[in-house]
Design an enzyme around this catalytic site. Sequence first.
Site, PDB file in Angstrom:
ATOM      1  N   TYR A 215       0.869  -1.185   0.000  1.00  0.00           N
ATOM      2  CA  TYR A 215       0.000   0.000   0.000  1.00  0.00           C
ATOM      3  C   TYR A 215       0.904   1.232   0.000  1.00  0.00           C
ATOM      4  CZ  TYR A 215      -3.784   3.159   1.590  1.00  0.00           C
ATOM      5  OH  TYR A 215      -4.695   4.182   1.706  1.00  0.00           O
TER       6      TYR A 215
ATOM      7  N   LYS B 177      -1.016  -1.221  -4.328  1.00  0.00           N
ATOM      8  CA  LYS B 177      -2.156  -0.298  -4.304  1.00  0.00           C
ATOM      9  C   LYS B 177      -1.521   1.074  -4.417  1.00  0.00           C
ATOM     10  CE  LYS B 177      -5.734   1.300  -1.072  1.00  0.00           C
ATOM     11  NZ  LYS B 177      -5.734   2.609  -1.597  1.00  0.00           N
TER      12      LYS B 177
HETATM   13  C1  SI3 Z   1      -6.475   8.849   1.562  1.00  0.00           C
HETATM   14  C2  SI3 Z   1      -7.646   8.144   1.004  1.00  0.00           C
HETATM   15  O1  SI3 Z   1      -8.647   8.055   1.644  1.00  0.00           O
HETATM   16  N1  SI3 Z   1      -7.523   7.666  -0.213  1.00  0.00           N
HETATM   17  C3  SI3 Z   1      -8.568   6.881  -0.827  1.00  0.00           C
HETATM   18  C4  SI3 Z   1      -9.143   7.518  -2.063  1.00  0.00           C
HETATM   19  O2  SI3 Z   1     -10.231   6.743  -2.462  1.00  0.00           O
HETATM   20  C5  SI3 Z   1      -9.574   8.955  -1.775  1.00  0.00           C
HETATM   21  O3  SI3 Z   1     -10.462   8.995  -0.681  1.00  0.00           O
HETATM   22  C6  SI3 Z   1     -10.266   9.558  -2.986  1.00  0.00           C
HETATM   23  O4  SI3 Z   1      -9.447   9.418  -4.104  1.00  0.00           O
HETATM   24  C7  SI3 Z   1     -10.602  11.024  -2.745  1.00  0.00           C
HETATM   25  O5  SI3 Z   1      -9.434  11.790  -2.690  1.00  0.00           O
HETATM   26  C8  SI3 Z   1      -8.031   5.521  -1.139  1.00  0.00           C
HETATM   27  O6  SI3 Z   1      -6.864   5.557  -1.905  1.00  0.00           O
HETATM   28  C9  SI3 Z   1      -7.719   4.863   0.196  1.00  0.00           C
HETATM   29  C10 SI3 Z   1      -8.175   3.552   0.292  1.00  0.00           C
HETATM   30  O7  SI3 Z   1      -8.577   2.967  -0.676  1.00  0.00           O
HETATM   31  C11 SI3 Z   1      -8.086   2.945   1.621  1.00  0.00           C
HETATM   32  O8  SI3 Z   1      -6.993   2.654   2.067  1.00  0.00           O
HETATM   33  O9  SI3 Z   1      -9.099   2.763   2.248  1.00  0.00           O
END
Ligand code: SI3
Length: 292
Positions: free
Chosen positions: A135, A163
């Site tokens: 990750y 990821k």
């Molecule tokens: C920091 C964060 O929450 N990043 C999200 C993104 O989905 C993010 O919320 C989205 O791109 C909006 O910026 C995901 O990469 C994180 C994720 O999938 C997780 O670890 O739950």
Amino acid sequence: MTKKLLYAAQMTAFDKDGNINLDGIRALVRYNIDVNKVDGLYVCGSTGEAFMLNTDEKKQVMKTVYDEANGAIDLVAQVGSLNLKEAKELAKYATDLGYPKLSAVTPFYYNFTFEQIKNYYNEILKDVDNKLLIYSIPALTGVALTTDQFAELFENPKIIGIKYTNADFYLLERVRNAFPDKLILSGFDEMLLPALALNVDGCIGSTYNLNAPRVRAEMDAFEAGDIEKARELQHISNDMITDLIANDIYPTLKLVMKHLGVDAGVVKKPMSQPTPEMEAGAKAIYEKYFKN
Ligand SMILES: CC(=O)N[C@@H]([C@@H](O)[C@H](O)[C@H](O)CO)[C@@H](O)CC(=O)C(=O)O
């Protein structure tokens, strides 16, 4: 051409006192399977607020998601922790439950050397028969791995991919081409289309809990060569993500879920509890992007 994979980053439902709400977690899983039709769930990641949970709570979340999914979709358990003993324990726990994949955030805060990071991954995997996605989220961890460093980590055959939550598209192009057989899943929902152009295998994200059908349509349009349509859909998603961020994304995701019929509870403090303004903002997001 293989179909692109769509994973939602599983949220953890909490009550107002910060206790996990297992029924809320089950409801979220059901929605992701039955309505969103995701290919998989990423459990105990950032969206799951896992870095604010204790070991027992993480285990309860993993078990509840695993039970509710009941083999219908792929599951990835994020086990990374600054407490390596805990990461190893969770890796064993998730593997014993039957999780087909693990993931671990790069260790953060102490400016670990690459050697230390490599040892961390090898230690996590040493005693478990499972596969792992690194990750990588440099904006939150401060750890920006290079192509050569990914190559060194991939020397461990149990490490099967990344990821990739990073806005560095030059690095993504380098990594994609250096490791054509590794699973690379894009982590920034607002940057999915450029990541698809660089041939990622799919995506994992928080906003897919709400927006998966639109994102599936975007990925299908992309695969069919209809870039104009894919761009239009990404544009709508990005308007929605901009509104979510402006309204405080983590609590708002749960407030919008409530309008979609799923009681996902609230976020855990120190994240912000819903205010009347936030609730009004969430209702407006629901009405603008999700109400038929
Ligand atoms: C920091 C964060 O929450 N990043 C999200 C993104 O989905 C993010 O919320 C989205 O791109 C909006 O910026 C995901 O990469 C994180 C994720 O999938 C997780 O670890 O739950």
